[in-house]
Motif scaffolding. Structure first.
Motif, PDB file in Angstrom:
ATOM      1  N   LEU A  22       0.811  -1.217   0.000  1.00 26.46           N
ATOM      2  CA  LEU A  22       0.000   0.000   0.000  1.00 26.46           C
ATOM      3  C   LEU A  22       0.845   1.268   0.000  1.00 26.46           C
ATOM      4  CD1 LEU A  22      -2.597  -1.184   2.673  1.00 26.46           C
ATOM      5  CD2 LEU A  22      -2.897  -1.145   0.188  1.00 26.46           C
ATOM      6  N   THR A  23       2.161   1.130  -0.114  1.00 28.63           N
ATOM      7  CA  THR A  23       3.065   2.279  -0.046  1.00 28.63           C
ATOM      8  C   THR A  23       3.455   2.759  -1.436  1.00 28.63           C
ATOM      9  OG1 THR A  23       3.972   1.482   2.055  1.00 28.63           O
ATOM     10  CG2 THR A  23       5.250   3.132   0.873  1.00 28.63           C
ATOM     11  N   HIS A  24       2.925   3.897  -1.828  1.00 31.04           N
ATOM     12  CA  HIS A  24       3.225   4.474  -3.138  1.00 31.04           C
ATOM     13  C   HIS A  24       4.634   5.069  -3.149  1.00 31.04           C
ATOM     14  CE1 HIS A  24       2.786   7.583  -6.403  1.00 31.04           C
ATOM     15  NE2 HIS A  24       2.301   6.507  -6.995  1.00 31.04           N
ATOM     16  N   SER A  25       5.208   5.166  -4.320  1.00 32.19           N
ATOM     17  CA  SER A  25       6.578   5.679  -4.449  1.00 32.19           C
ATOM     18  C   SER A  25       6.710   7.104  -3.911  1.00 32.19           C
ATOM     19  CB  SER A  25       7.031   5.635  -5.915  1.00 32.19           C
ATOM     20  OG  SER A  25       6.144   6.382  -6.734  1.00 32.19           O
ATOM     21  N   SER A  26       5.634   7.904  -3.983  1.00 33.54           N
ATOM     22  CA  SER A  26       5.701   9.279  -3.485  1.00 33.54           C
ATOM     23  C   SER A  26       5.928   9.295  -1.970  1.00 33.54           C
ATOM     24  CB  SER A  26       4.414  10.037  -3.824  1.00 33.54           C
ATOM     25  OG  SER A  26       3.273   9.410  -3.241  1.00 33.54           O
ATOM     26  N   TYR A  27       5.316   8.358  -1.255  1.00 37.89           N
ATOM     27  CA  TYR A  27       5.518   8.245   0.195  1.00 37.89           C
ATOM     28  C   TYR A  27       6.912   7.716   0.487  1.00 37.89           C
ATOM     29  CZ  TYR A  27       4.619   6.936   5.079  1.00 37.89           C
ATOM     30  OH  TYR A  27       4.678   6.821   6.454  1.00 37.89           O
ATOM     31  N   ALA A  28       7.331   6.707  -0.274  1.00 39.10           N
ATOM     32  CA  ALA A  28       8.665   6.141  -0.073  1.00 39.10           C
ATOM     33  C   ALA A  28       9.752   7.190  -0.297  1.00 39.10           C
ATOM     34  CB  ALA A  28       8.867   4.952  -1.014  1.00 39.10           C
ATOM     35  N   ASN A  29       9.551   8.043  -1.297  1.00 41.45           N
ATOM     36  CA  ASN A  29      10.535   9.096  -1.580  1.00 41.45           C
ATOM     37  C   ASN A  29      10.622  10.096  -0.434  1.00 41.45           C
ATOM     38  OD1 ASN A  29      11.204   8.019  -4.083  1.00 41.45           O
ATOM     39  ND2 ASN A  29       9.699   9.253  -5.181  1.00 41.45           N
ATOM     40  N   SER A  82     -10.594  -2.828 -14.826  1.00 42.05           N
ATOM     41  CA  SER A  82     -11.055  -3.945 -14.010  1.00 42.05           C
ATOM     42  C   SER A  82     -10.456  -3.886 -12.613  1.00 42.05           C
ATOM     43  CB  SER A  82     -10.674  -5.269 -14.682  1.00 42.05           C
ATOM     44  OG  SER A  82     -11.036  -6.375 -13.871  1.00 42.05           O
ATOM     45  N   LEU A  83      -9.155  -3.571 -12.531  1.00 39.25           N
ATOM     46  CA  LEU A  83      -8.485  -3.498 -11.234  1.00 39.25           C
ATOM     47  C   LEU A  83      -8.967  -2.304 -10.415  1.00 39.25           C
ATOM     48  CD1 LEU A  83      -4.843  -4.497 -12.234  1.00 39.25           C
ATOM     49  CD2 LEU A  83      -6.674  -5.930 -11.329  1.00 39.25           C
ATOM     50  N   VAL A  84      -9.305  -1.221 -11.093  1.00 33.09           N
ATOM     51  CA  VAL A  84      -9.854  -0.059 -10.387  1.00 33.09           C
ATOM     52  C   VAL A  84     -11.197  -0.424  -9.742  1.00 33.09           C
ATOM     53  CG1 VAL A  84     -10.859   2.245 -10.703  1.00 33.09           C
ATOM     54  CG2 VAL A  84      -8.642   1.696 -11.717  1.00 33.09           C
ATOM     55  N   GLN A  85     -12.005  -1.220 -10.435  1.00 34.66           N
ATOM     56  CA  GLN A  85     -13.269  -1.677  -9.850  1.00 34.66           C
ATOM     57  C   GLN A  85     -13.024  -2.482  -8.586  1.00 34.66           C
ATOM     58  OE1 GLN A  85     -15.483  -3.783 -12.841  1.00 34.66           O
ATOM     59  NE2 GLN A  85     -15.787  -1.976 -14.119  1.00 34.66           N
ATOM     60  N   VAL A  86     -11.979  -3.329  -8.608  1.00 29.76           N
ATOM     61  CA  VAL A  86     -11.616  -4.108  -7.418  1.00 29.76           C
ATOM     62  C   VAL A  86     -11.206  -3.168  -6.289  1.00 29.76           C
ATOM     63  CG1 VAL A  86      -9.954  -5.743  -6.455  1.00 29.76           C
ATOM     64  CG2 VAL A  86     -10.926  -6.142  -8.724  1.00 29.76           C
ATOM     65  N   ALA A  87     -10.355  -2.191  -6.627  1.00 31.79           N
ATOM     66  CA  ALA A  87      -9.878  -1.235  -5.619  1.00 31.79           C
ATOM     67  C   ALA A  87     -11.035  -0.457  -4.998  1.00 31.79           C
ATOM     68  CB  ALA A  87      -8.866  -0.277  -6.248  1.00 31.79           C
ATOM     69  N   GLN A  88     -11.962  -0.044  -5.829  1.00 28.54           N
ATOM     70  CA  GLN A  88     -13.100   0.734  -5.331  1.00 28.54           C
ATOM     71  C   GLN A  88     -14.005  -0.115  -4.446  1.00 28.54           C
ATOM     72  OE1 GLN A  88     -14.740   2.240  -9.007  1.00 28.54           O
ATOM     73  NE2 GLN A  88     -13.418   4.048  -9.007  1.00 28.54           N
ATOM     74  N   TYR A  95      -6.628   3.287   2.210  1.00 28.27           N
ATOM     75  CA  TYR A  95      -5.558   2.616   2.954  1.00 28.27           C
ATOM     76  C   TYR A  95      -4.168   2.958   2.415  1.00 28.27           C
ATOM     77  CZ  TYR A  95      -9.417  -0.323   4.601  1.00 28.27           C
ATOM     78  OH  TYR A  95     -10.593  -0.779   5.151  1.00 28.27           O
ATOM     79  N   LEU A  96      -4.099   3.654   1.290  1.00 28.98           N
ATOM     80  CA  LEU A  96      -2.818   3.914   0.648  1.00 28.98           C
ATOM     81  C   LEU A  96      -1.959   4.894   1.440  1.00 28.98           C
ATOM     82  CD1 LEU A  96      -3.956   4.286  -3.081  1.00 28.98           C
ATOM     83  CD2 LEU A  96      -2.837   2.307  -2.018  1.00 28.98           C
ATOM     84  N   ARG A 108      -5.392   9.328  -4.282  1.00 29.76           N
ATOM     85  CA  ARG A 108      -6.142   8.171  -3.786  1.00 29.76           C
ATOM     86  C   ARG A 108      -7.185   7.687  -4.783  1.00 29.76           C
ATOM     87  NH1 ARG A 108      -4.733   7.163   1.305  1.00 29.76           N
ATOM     88  NH2 ARG A 108      -3.697   8.864   2.399  1.00 29.76           N
ATOM     89  N   ALA A 109      -7.625   8.591  -5.653  1.00 33.46           N
ATOM     90  CA  ALA A 109      -8.623   8.230  -6.663  1.00 33.46           C
ATOM     91  C   ALA A 109      -8.004   8.028  -8.041  1.00 33.46           C
ATOM     92  CB  ALA A 109      -9.700   9.313  -6.741  1.00 33.46           C
ATOM     93  N   ARG A 110      -6.679   8.159  -8.140  1.00 26.02           N
ATOM     94  CA  ARG A 110      -6.029   8.030  -9.446  1.00 26.02           C
ATOM     95  C   ARG A 110      -6.075   6.572  -9.898  1.00 26.02           C
ATOM     96  NH1 ARG A 110      -2.962  12.046 -11.249  1.00 26.02           N
ATOM     97  NH2 ARG A 110      -2.387  12.707  -9.132  1.00 26.02           N
ATOM     98  N   PRO A 111      -6.659   6.290 -11.063  1.00 19.36           N
ATOM     99  CA  PRO A 111      -6.818   4.901 -11.515  1.00 19.36           C
ATOM    100  C   PRO A 111      -5.522   4.105 -11.544  1.00 19.36           C
ATOM    101  CG  PRO A 111      -8.160   6.348 -12.855  1.00 19.36           C
ATOM    102  CD  PRO A 111      -7.319   7.243 -11.993  1.00 19.36           C
TER     103      PRO A 111
END
Length: 227
Positions: A22-29, A82-88, A95-96, A108-111
Motif C-alpha cells: 500500500l506504499t506508493h513511491s511518493s511516500y517512499a521518496n 477492471s483493477l480499479v473496480q476491485v480497488a473501489q 488505505y494507501l 487516492r482516486a487516481r486509476p
C-alpha cells in the motif's frame, strides 16, 4: 489494516508485506532516509501472478474459445479499469500511503495508483500465503466477474466493421463529442457514425475505450439487442 484483511478474506502472517503493498513511491521518496520501500517491486510480481492465474483459469474452463478470444477476455479481466473496480469495492484508496503532494493532488482516486496497489496486494498475499491463497483471492475479486468481462472483451469496433461491410459503400467514422473530469481522471465521449448518421455513442477513460463503448452501442442496435 485489519479491516482490509477482513474485506479480502485473508489474514497476513507478515503484515509488513501488506503495508509495503500500500506504499506508493511518493511516500517512499518522502521517507527515503528511513529506508521505506515502495510497492513497485510487488506490483511487478503481482502483474505476472494475476496474468498467470487468469490465463490458467481461462485455458482450463473455456476449451471452446480460440487464442484470440482468450487473449481479449484476459485483457478485459486484468486491465486497469477492471483493477480499479476491485480497488473501489475494497475502498483501497483510503488505505494507501501517499506523499503529501500526491495525496493533495487526488492520488487516492487516481486509476493507475489504485490498479497498481491491487497488483501489489496480490503479490503480498502470494509471498505470505502461497499460490493457493492468491488464486482464491483472484477468483473472488476478479474471476467472479468473468461473464461480464467476456462481453467486455469483445472487439466491438471490429464486429461493427464486419456488420456494416455486408453492404457495399458503407463508411464508418468516429467523432469525439466531449471531455470531462480532472486531468488524472478524464472521461471521453465518442459517437460512431455510419454514412454521417450517428448509430451509437459511449464514454470511456481513454478515446480508444470510448470508441469501443460507442461501437458496442451500435452493434447492439444493429443486432437488435438494444433495450
Amino acid at each position: 489494516m485489519k479491516t482490509l484483511e477482513e474485506k479480502i478474506g485473508y489474514s497476513f502472517r507478515d503484515r509488513s508485506l501488506l503495508e509495503n503493498a500500500l506504499t506508493h513511491s511518493s511516500y517512499a521518496n518522502e521517507h527515503r532516509a528511513a529506508g521505506v520501500p515502495s510497492n513497485e517491486r510487488l506490483e511487478f510480481l503481482g502483474d505476472s501472478i494475476l496474468g498467470l492465474v487468469v490465463a490458467d483459469h481461462l485455458y482450463r474452463t473455456r476449451p471452446d474459445l480460440p487464442e484470440g478470444d482468450l487473449t481479449r477476455i484476459r485483457a478485459a479481466l486484468v486491465c486497469e479499469g477492471s483493477l480499479v473496480q476491485v480497488a473501489q469495492a475494497l475502498d483501497l484508496g483510503s488505505y494507501l500511503k501517499l506523499g503529501k503532494g500526491e495525496d493533495h493532488g487526488g492520488g487516492r482516486a487516481r486509476p493507475s495508483i489504485q490498479a497498481d496497489a491491487v497488483e501489489a496486494m496480490l503479490a503480498a498475499v502470494y509471498l505470505d500465503g502461497g499460490i493457493g491463497q492468491v488464486r482464491k483471492l483472484i477468483h473472488r475479486l476478479v474471476l467472479d466477474q468473468e461473464q461480464e468481462k467476456t462481453a467486455a472483451g469483445r472487439d466491438y469496433k471490429t464486429a461493427l466493421q464486419e456488420l456494416v461491410q455486408r453492404e457495399n459503400g458503407q463508411v464508418l467514422s468516429y467523432r469525439l463529442t466531449g471531455e470531462s473530469g480532472p486531468d488524472h481522471a478524464k472521461v471521453f465521449a465518442m459517437e460512431v457514425l455510419l454514412n454521417d448518421g450517428v448509430i451509437g455513442s459511449g464514454q470511456g477513460r481513454s478515446k480508444k475505450e470510448a470508441e469501443q463503448a460507442a461501437a458496442k452501442a451500435a452493434v447492439l442496435t444493429l443486432e437488435g439487442e438494444a433495450p
